[in-house]
Design a protein around this motif. Structure first.
Motif, PDB file in Angstrom:
ATOM      1  N   THR A   1      -1.271  13.325  -8.124  1.00 30.11           N
ATOM      2  CA  THR A   1      -1.807  12.739  -6.896  1.00 30.11           C
ATOM      3  C   THR A   1      -1.142  11.394  -6.628  1.00 30.11           C
ATOM      4  O   THR A   1      -1.035  10.552  -7.518  1.00 30.11           O
ATOM      5  N   ALA A   2      -0.712  11.224  -5.381  1.00 29.03           N
ATOM      6  CA  ALA A   2       0.005   9.998  -5.013  1.00 29.03           C
ATOM      7  C   ALA A   2      -0.871   9.023  -4.244  1.00 29.03           C
ATOM      8  O   ALA A   2      -0.366   8.083  -3.645  1.00 29.03           O
ATOM      9  N   ASN A   3      -2.177   9.227  -4.240  1.00 35.05           N
ATOM     10  CA  ASN A   3      -3.116   8.394  -3.488  1.00 35.05           C
ATOM     11  C   ASN A   3      -2.845   6.914  -3.698  1.00 35.05           C
ATOM     12  O   ASN A   3      -2.965   6.396  -4.810  1.00 35.05           O
ATOM     13  N   PRO A   4      -2.454   6.184  -2.639  1.00 40.79           N
ATOM     14  CA  PRO A   4      -2.082   4.780  -2.827  1.00 40.79           C
ATOM     15  C   PRO A   4      -3.248   3.810  -2.934  1.00 40.79           C
ATOM     16  O   PRO A   4      -3.065   2.670  -3.347  1.00 40.79           O
ATOM     17  N   MET A   5      -4.445   4.244  -2.556  1.00 39.86           N
ATOM     18  CA  MET A   5      -5.565   3.298  -2.515  1.00 39.86           C
ATOM     19  C   MET A   5      -6.087   2.981  -3.915  1.00 39.86           C
ATOM     20  O   MET A   5      -6.327   1.834  -4.260  1.00 39.86           O
ATOM     21  N   GLU A   6      -6.275   4.024  -4.721  1.00 35.43           N
ATOM     22  CA  GLU A   6      -6.829   3.828  -6.052  1.00 35.43           C
ATOM     23  C   GLU A   6      -5.677   3.629  -7.034  1.00 35.43           C
ATOM     24  O   GLU A   6      -5.364   4.486  -7.861  1.00 35.43           O
ATOM     25  N   SER A   7      -5.051   2.483  -6.970  1.00 37.37           N
ATOM     26  CA  SER A   7      -3.820   2.238  -7.716  1.00 37.37           C
ATOM     27  C   SER A   7      -4.036   2.303  -9.225  1.00 37.37           C
ATOM     28  O   SER A   7      -3.147   2.733  -9.963  1.00 37.37           O
ATOM     29  N   THR A   8      -5.180   1.882  -9.701  1.00 36.34           N
ATOM     30  CA  THR A   8      -5.444   1.923 -11.135  1.00 36.34           C
ATOM     31  C   THR A   8      -5.463   3.354 -11.637  1.00 36.34           C
ATOM     32  O   THR A   8      -4.861   3.679 -12.665  1.00 36.34           O
TER      33      THR A   8
ATOM     34  N   TRP B   1      -1.090   2.614   7.275  1.00 44.98           N
ATOM     35  CA  TRP B   1      -1.327   1.513   6.342  1.00 44.98           C
ATOM     36  C   TRP B   1      -2.686   1.646   5.682  1.00 44.98           C
ATOM     37  O   TRP B   1      -3.688   1.915   6.333  1.00 44.98           O
ATOM     38  N   VAL B   2      -2.718   1.432   4.368  1.00 46.59           N
ATOM     39  CA  VAL B   2      -3.978   1.287   3.640  1.00 46.59           C
ATOM     40  C   VAL B   2      -3.801   0.171   2.622  1.00 46.59           C
ATOM     41  O   VAL B   2      -2.692  -0.084   2.148  1.00 46.59           O
ATOM     42  N   GLN B   3      -4.893  -0.505   2.329  1.00 45.84           N
ATOM     43  CA  GLN B   3      -4.854  -1.556   1.309  1.00 45.84           C
ATOM     44  C   GLN B   3      -5.500  -1.036   0.043  1.00 45.84           C
ATOM     45  O   GLN B   3      -6.618  -0.516   0.058  1.00 45.84           O
ATOM     46  N   GLY B   4      -4.787  -1.149  -1.062  1.00 47.67           N
ATOM     47  CA  GLY B   4      -5.305  -0.671  -2.329  1.00 47.67           C
ATOM     48  C   GLY B   4      -6.342  -1.614  -2.914  1.00 47.67           C
ATOM     49  O   GLY B   4      -6.507  -2.755  -2.459  1.00 47.67           O
ATOM     50  N   ILE B   5      -7.027  -1.133  -3.931  1.00 46.65           N
ATOM     51  CA  ILE B   5      -8.046  -1.951  -4.567  1.00 46.65           C
ATOM     52  C   ILE B   5      -7.439  -3.156  -5.276  1.00 46.65           C
ATOM     53  O   ILE B   5      -8.142  -4.102  -5.618  1.00 46.65           O
TER      54      ILE B   5
END
Length: 573
Positions: A157-164, A349-353
């Motif tokens: 999964t490449a989901n950019p929001m949950e970077s951890t 655009w999304v901002q990660g945690i």
């Protein structure tokens, strides 16, 4: 053909690929000698198979095949190389070097993002192959085991929001990939001019004849199923701690696969089977046990039945699972509850945690090129790579994430995108939910167009969607040039598989989260036939849908097609 003896003392013919692998001296063959032969642009028959293990396919430009034949010339033989890129993360420095090479040394000058979360270069001539492998090595990359009867590129999964969470599964993807790599020194000897030694190679996991067939692994983080877990031989579904941003374990799925052969009802797409839950520290042990069980139990006589899905159906899922537990020394626990709600990429655009920004760009069919003067995609991404201090993430849906953008750099990157006309603003959801494999002119297996067919076809589908006021909706739609389903058409709501030039099989009734296989609706039909059917069914869906019901769920509920419940038993009913 080679032979083997089964337990009943009957002689069974082995496929010729088994002979090639056994005689190859751990994947060396006579590749090096073929490289020195300037009389042909290609390799001999055995080496055509062996170079796959080194990450390359021999192809030719089918658009000019007849013309060259009339001129008494050899086909325009060239290679496609696929990079090994676990988890799809590439640095700007690496991107720039690959981009420069593609401009100078490939026939097409493009980069192709794939559904296996990596990139391919098409149109490589034999004299340039070693230069590319040396460049990859210099960049810390390689193309080992991205094709052939081995574990392929591991995707996640490449989901950019949950970077951890992404970092954890990316690290795991890299570890799995390294653990299953061939141990043979053939790649370094042939392509990097490594020192030749007396062969003492051994392959404790893969064996001297490697796997019966290709093997694919994916890691998903619910609620995203962007990697299509049911398309893989082995999938891990991450289970997160309730209190921390930490993955504590994984649900294990085994035996997915989508390819089939026309006219052979013993071949079929299959969803993966749930084996159970394991803790994170046991992932490599379970992975090795699944791979070695398939290595020893898979069919080496008939390559059409050599994939893990057929092994499970032949010996029984419970028997295969029990063997994995025996080999690993690990017992599966009951599946942890999980739910998928989406499998498309989140565009824009999304901002990660972690506070960094991430931008997901839609890349139609994954093809990085310049469509001057409207969209200079290749130039724009290269300019971004020159100023970007983060990374790029390639997605399993052929898109590109510019990841880890600092607050200070966000405006700079936005201005570069505007300069080169790169925007998601004018792209309808339906186009974003559609993809195709490469197909013609380079894929030797393609029976019909896919990548070159899709853009105009989607415009026509978009017109149908607009006609019924569905512009904000999307149907998961995929096109492949043959039944091998490289674009995962057999997990789409609308799937087209090529039959011949201009004709396709039409499948309907998958769902939008990728947990149901579609059913054949009409066989060997034209684009006009397909569009008429879609017009009729989409009109009904617009009028009769319940509570924003998806197209795939609607066509099943309304009886347009029956749901495929067990592909082995009812896919062809």
């Amino acid at each position: 053909m080679n032979t083997k003896h089964n337990n009943n003392n009957n002689i069974t013919l082995l496929s010729d690929n088994e002979r090639i692998k056994k005689a190859s001296n751990f994947l060396r063959g006579t590749i090096a000698q073929n490289l020195d032969n300037s009389l042909t642009g290609g390799f001999n028959a055995d080496n055509i198979q062996l170079i796959k293990f080194h990450g390359m396919y021999q192809q030719d430009d089918r658009d000019v095949r007849i013309e060259r034949e009339n001129q008494k010339l050899e086909p325009l033989i060239n290679m496609m190389l696929r990079c090994r890129l676990p988890g799809g993360v590439i640095t700007p420095t690496q991107w720039l070097a690959i981009d420069d090479f593609s401009k100078q040394y490939t026939l097409y000058g493009t980069i192709r993002l794939t559904t296996r979360q990596t990139f391919q270069l098409h149109g490589l001539l034999k004299p340039n192959l070693k230069s590319l492998h040396n460049l990859l090595n210099k960049l810390g990359l390689d193309s080992i085991a991205t094709a052939g009867d081995v574990n392929r590129n591991v995707i996640c999964t490449a989901n950019p929001m949950e970077s951890t969470l992404h970092y954890q599964v990316w690290e795991l993807a890299k570890n799995i990939s390294a653990h299953l790599l061939p141990k043979s020194r053939a790649y370094a000897e042939i392509w990097l001019d490594g020192k030749k030694t007396e062969s003492t190679d051994s392959e404790p996991i893969l064996s001297a004849t490697y796997l019966p067939r290709k093997f694919k692994i994916a890691i998903a983080i619910p609620p995203m199923n962007d990697v299509d877990v049911h398309a893989n031989d082995l999938s891990f579904i991450a289970i997160k701690s309730n209190n921390t941003e930490k993955i504590i374990g994984f649900n294990v799925l085994v035996g997915g696969g989508l390819a089939m052969t026309y006219g052979d009802i013993t071949t079929y797409p299959r969803k993966a089977s749930e084996f159970g839950y394991i803790v994170t520290k046991d992932v490599l042990k379970i992975t090795e046990a699944v791979v070695t069980t398939q290595r020893d139990w898979g069919d080496r006589s008939d390559r059409k039945h050599a994939k893990t899905k057929y092994t499970l159906d032949r010996v029984g899922t419970a028997v295969f699972k029990s063997e994995v537990e025996r080999r690993s020394g690990i017992k599966f626990h009951p599946i942890h509850p999980y739910i998928f709600t989406n499998r498309g990429d989140r565009f824009g655009w999304v901002q990660g945690i972690d506070g960094d920004w991430h931008l997901t760009l839609f890349i139609e069919n994954g093809r990085i090129l310049n469509n001057a003067p409207k969209k200079l995609l290749k130039y724009g991404i290269s300019e971004i790579a020159r100023v970007h201090s983060g990374s790029f993430r390639l997605t399993a849906n052929q898109n590109l994430i510019i990841s880890g953008i600092s607050k200070d750099n966000k405006l700079l990157i936005e201005n570069i995108l505007k300069k080169y006309g790169i925007t998601n603003d004018d792209i309808m959801p339906q186009r974003q939910a559609s993809m195709a494999c490469v197909a013609l002119p380079t894929c030797p297996l393609a029976m019909a167009e896919a990548e070159r067919f899709l853009p105009e076809f989607i415009t026509k589908v978009e017109n149908i969607m607009s006609k019924y006021k569905l512009e904000k909706d999307a149907i998961v739609l995929r096109v492949t040039g043959c039944p091998n389903s490289c674009a995962r058409a057999m997990l789409s709501e609308i799937g087209l598989t090529g039959r011949s030039i201009g004709r396709y099989n039409l499948y309907l009734g998958g769902n939008n989260i990728g947990t149901r296989i579609p059913r054949l609706y009409k066989e060997n039909i034209t684009e006009i036939d397909i569009l008429n059917i879609l017009d009729m069914t989409i009109e009904r869906w617009a009028k009769e849908r319940i509570n924003k019901e998806s197209y795939g769920d609607y066509v099943v509920r309304s009886g347009i097609v029956n749901a495929v419940v067990n592909s082995e038993k009812d896919f062809y009913e």
